[in-house]
Design a protein around this motif. Structure first.
Motif, PDB file in Angstrom:
ATOM      1  N   ASN A  26     -12.320  13.671  38.493  1.00 27.24           N
ATOM      2  CA  ASN A  26     -11.143  14.509  38.766  1.00 27.24           C
ATOM      3  C   ASN A  26     -10.321  14.006  39.954  1.00 27.24           C
ATOM      4  O   ASN A  26      -9.651  14.782  40.623  1.00 27.24           O
ATOM      5  N   SER A  82      -7.174  23.501  37.679  1.00 29.39           N
ATOM      6  CA  SER A  82      -8.281  23.126  36.799  1.00 29.39           C
ATOM      7  C   SER A  82      -9.093  24.372  36.475  1.00 29.39           C
ATOM      8  O   SER A  82      -9.375  25.175  37.370  1.00 29.39           O
ATOM      9  N   ALA A  89      -7.197  20.792  32.621  1.00 26.36           N
ATOM     10  CA  ALA A  89      -6.358  20.584  33.816  1.00 26.36           C
ATOM     11  C   ALA A  89      -4.907  20.746  33.398  1.00 26.36           C
ATOM     12  O   ALA A  89      -4.512  20.288  32.320  1.00 26.36           O
TER      13      ALA A  89
END
Ligand code: S3P
Length: 428
Positions: A192, A207, A212
């Motif tokens: 991420n 998120s 996301a």
């Protein structure tokens, strides 16, 4: 490159900066207003490809001693390149830059080396096409060279069939140029870094589980980015320290983002002694890793952990060959479309060393504990294959030679120097 067996490996090391984070710092710095300073930037060939692409689009990128300075021109400040963008060997450059290029008001071409021209790009062409982008595989085979004609983009919700941070990031970056909120859901959460760093630069990314979402039109502001050590580079010395009797290695300031730390979990499940010291959480979490040689046993690696250690699986396959008992790796079909087909290449080379290993469609079965001997290893120009076998060479009996071992410069140019510094025997 020739590697010889070592009695033990001891000492302290700062591994190079994280490759994924270094790429993103240059890209987001280029799209921000002002000068972004990047410390501990990875000087590997892949990240240099990213720099070269953005320079061709009018972004000044300079060195200031050990730092990199990116003079960003804002979200709409890139210029049409006069030449083809050369992404070299770098999948991250190709896929992330495509998301950015899809939203520009110019057209350009990008291509790379023989390996990149075989890697699947349909996985980004499909969602970018849904957003209205005009992206063509010039040979019609779903691979680079690609031509990308920038367009006004539509926001989409994309359900990605693969857990890939490159696909997710590509869509989120295109989403900055879209007409509404763009979101991506992946089957399993992948790294991420894009979400964390875009927010740090001032974007609005949220998120929730494996989804996301990004708001369009962010004003990105230049930042200081301190790149942590790359856990994927640390992996080689984690394995070398665990497997070489009498070793003790301290790896300083390694990134331990939970979407990247699967290697540590697997090592522990194999019986490894790894101590985390000096833990910090400043954006990306980091720690010093103290590695002591350990008796390792087999394990099963499957499911949700796979994306968090996908680049470490070649090294884990070598570790499993030296461990006692059977290791099973499943759900890792993605290995077949990396810089090489890492299932075939690891199985072939480990067999040459005497390992009891078989490839499956989506992984490997490794019956560890066979005594391994030196051999001629073909790296297939894959940096992670070369480094994994360099570690194997420090443990097995008899010298091990690696063809095209210099391909480590993709992600870890000083790899052999660092192995030597810890006590390894390396001859070029
Ligand atoms: C990367 C994502 C992973 C990884 C690669 C770097 C990134 O690839 O294997 O080395 O920086 O986003 P995929 O997104 O294809 O899984």
């Amino acid at each position: 490159m020739e590697i010889k067996k070592q009695k033990n490996l001891c000492g302290e090391l700062t591994v190079p900066g994280d490759k994924s984070i270094s790429h993103r710092a240059v890209m987001f710095g280029a799209l921000a207003k002002g000068t972004t300073r990047i410390t501990h930037f990875l000087e590997g060939a892949d990240c240099l490809s990213t720099i070269s692409c953005f320079r061709k689009m009018g972004i000044d990128i300079l060195r200031d001693q050990d730092d990199v300075l990116v003079s960003g021109k804002g979200l709409h400040g890139l210029q049409a390149p006069r030449e083809i963008l050369d992404v070299g060997n770098s999948g991250t450059t190709t896929r992330l830059i495509s998301g950015i290029l899809a939203g520009q008001n110019f057209s350009c071409e990008l291509t790379g080396d023989a390996s990149i021209q075989t890697r699947p790009m349909k996985r980004i062409m499909t969602p970018l096409g849904m957003m209205g982008a005009d992206i063509t595989s010039l040979k019609g085979n779903g691979c680079a060279p690609l031509r990308i004609q920038g367009k006004n983009l539509k926001a989409i919700h994309y359900s990605s069939p693969v857990a890939s941070a490159q696909v997710k990031s590509c869509v989120l970056l295109a989403g900055m140029y879209a007409d509404g909120i763009t979101s991506v859901t992946e089957p399993v959460l992948s790294r991420n870094h894009t979400e964390l760093m875009l927010n740090y630069f001032g974007a609005n990314v949220t998120s929730a589980g494996t989804t996301a979402s990004i708001l369009p039109g962010p004003v990105l502001e230049a930042r200081e980015v301190a790149v942590p050590g790359d856990i994927s580079s640390a992996a080689y010395f984690i394995a070398a320290g665990l497997l070489t009797p009498g070793s003790e290695i301290l790896l300083k300031n390694v990134g331990i983002n939970p979407t990247r730390d699967g290697m540590l979990k697997v090592c522990r499940s194999m019986g490894a002694q790894i101590t985390l010291l000096n833990e910090k959480q400043d954006g990306e979490p980091t720690a010093d890793l103290l590695i002591r040689s350990s008796e390792l046993h087999g394990t099963t690696i499957e499911g949700e952990i796979i994306p968090s250690l996908i680049d470490e699986l070649p090294m884990i396959a070598v570790m499993a060959s030296f461990a006692q008992g059977t290791t099973v790796i499943r759900d890792a079909r993605e290995l077949r479309v990396k810089e090489s087909d890492r299932i075939t290449v690891m199985v072939d080379n480990l067999k040459r060393m005497g390992a009891d290993i078989e490839g499956t469609e989506d992984g490997m079965i490794i019956r560890g504990g066979n005594p391994l001997h030196g051999a001629q290893i073909d790296s297939h120009m894959d940096h992670r294959v070369a480094m994994s076998f360099a570690v194997a060479g420090t443990i097995c009996d008899g010298p091990l030679t690696i063809q095209n071992g210099e391909c480590v410069n993709i992600s870890y140019p000083a790899f052999y120097d660092d192995l030597y510094r810890l006590g390894g025997t390396v001859k070029s």
